[in-house]
Enzyme design. Structure first.
Site, PDB file in Angstrom:
ATOM      1  N   HIS A 159       0.865  -1.188   0.000  1.00 17.01           N
ATOM      2  CA  HIS A 159       0.000   0.000   0.000  1.00 17.01           C
ATOM      3  C   HIS A 159       0.897   1.232   0.000  1.00 17.01           C
ATOM      4  CE1 HIS A 159      -0.912   3.221   2.970  1.00 17.01           C
ATOM      5  NE2 HIS A 159      -1.959   3.403   2.193  1.00 17.01           N
ATOM      6  N   ARG A 163      -0.696  12.661   0.156  1.00 16.76           N
ATOM      7  CA  ARG A 163      -1.796  13.597  -0.062  1.00 16.76           C
ATOM      8  C   ARG A 163      -1.442  14.979   0.505  1.00 16.76           C
ATOM      9  NH1 ARG A 163      -2.597   9.875   3.651  1.00 16.76           N
ATOM     10  NH2 ARG A 163      -2.865  10.515   5.826  1.00 16.76           N
ATOM     11  N   HIS A 193      12.519  -1.397   4.168  1.00 17.81           N
ATOM     12  CA  HIS A 193      12.718  -0.346   5.167  1.00 17.81           C
ATOM     13  C   HIS A 193      13.991   0.446   4.906  1.00 17.81           C
ATOM     14  CE1 HIS A 193       9.505  -0.794   8.222  1.00 17.81           C
ATOM     15  NE2 HIS A 193       9.397  -2.011   7.702  1.00 17.81           N
TER      16      HIS A 193
END
Length: 323
Positions: A159, A163, A193
């Site tokens: 995912h 924004r 990571h």
């Protein structure tokens, strides 16, 4: 205003919100004009990032080979309307189904605006000192949202979203990315990571540990008492007082995505898998669906503000299973 938790340093009191929106602007340049330019730049960036990701994913489909045809994105416009029927923005929904590598992947961008409803105002006021939204609930938001569910159970689901959100009294950035393997490989988690850390470290030494901790908190599934995946980074309400710096960081979160994720797909897409592996994948997808429907802020906001339900729910897996 007392702030607690791993993300407390990224949030500031309302007086600083006002500074973020107002005092950065030159005295000879109206606030509205300055933010119109910023909105245009942010919206264009999210669209550009979407185009890069779609092209990269279609390339993966093309080079995979196999009996299935190479997957291609189906692209459709989404429209949003206010209660009075007036234009309230929209975006592009890009979904690939039944590909060689991706069983289902969606890459959506949107730019929406209008008036926040009472429930959305209440939800935001609960997180931030934004009581003034009750008097003027005008908002503007743009972003990109991506979820990929893979054909091979050894390739991780993923995912990503970033924004920008604006209201007359506050503006901020948010987003993040997290890896969701059904079958975990420690080296894949470490590589994912490491790329995120490298991109965060370009901006502030505390960003990666702080936003990793926030992701661990945010992507926890309380009713299952477990994480939905192996983490990543998550941030919200980012408004340091320097819009350019915050935008640059948000861009780098987007730029980190392909180098963090695609090498893992390259490594796992040809791995042989069993029916037991597929079973584990479907059960893990059930956990992912539960989280998105019950806890995810983006899902709640999209449905609350009347955005296209198909676009909001594109994150759901094509097939899932519960035991």
């Amino acid at each position: 205003m007392a702030l607690r938790g791993p993300h407390a340093k990224g949030r500031v009191a309302r007086a600083d919100y006002l500074c973020y929106n107002l005092t950065e602007n030159r005295k000879d340049r109206p606030v509205k004009d300055s933010y119109d330019d910023r909105k245009t730049r942010a919206s264009a960036w999210f669209r550009s990032l979407r185009d890069d990701i779609v092209a990269a994913f279609e390339t993966l489909e093309q080079i995979q080979g196999g009996p299935l045809p190479a997957g291609r994105f189906e692209v459709s416009e989404t429209k949003r309307h206010s209660d009075d029927g007036s234009d309230a923005g929209g975006g592009l929904m890009s979904v690939m189904r039944g590909g060689r590598v991706f069983e289902k992947v969606g890459v959506n961008v949107s730019t929406v605006y209008g008036q926040l409803g009472p429930r959305a105002v209440g939800a935001m006021a609960a997180r931030k000192d934004l009581s003034g939204l009750k008097d003027d609930p005008t908002f503007w938001a743009a972003g990109i949202s991506l979820v990929a569910h893979m054909q091979n159970p050894h390739a991780p689901a993923v995912h990503m979203n970033t924004r920008m959100f604006w209201t007359p009294i506050a503006g901020w950035f948010g987003g993040g990315t997290d890896l969701n393997p059904a079958i975990e490989y420690a080296e894949d988690t470490a590589e994912f990571h490491a790329v995120l850390r490298a991109h965060c470290d370009r901006h502030a030494p505390d960003y990666y540990p702080r936003f990793k901790a926030w992701a661990d908190e945010y992507f926890h599934v309380p009713h299952r008492n477990r994480a939905r995946g192996v983490g990543g980074i998550f941030y919200d309400d980012l408004h340091t007082g320097d819009w350019e710096a915050d935008f640059a960081f948000t861009q780098d979160v987007g730029r980190a995505f392909l180098p963090a994720f695609v090498p893992l797909v390259e490594k796992r897409r040809h791995t042989a898998w069993t029916e037991a592996d597929r079973e584990a994948q479907l059960i893990h997808r059930g956990l992912y669906a539960e989280y998105n429907l019950v806890y995810d802020r983006g899902t709640k906001f999209g449905l609350e503000t009347g955005h296209d339900a198909n676009a909001v729910l594109m994150s759901l897996p094509p097939i899932a299973k519960w035991t």
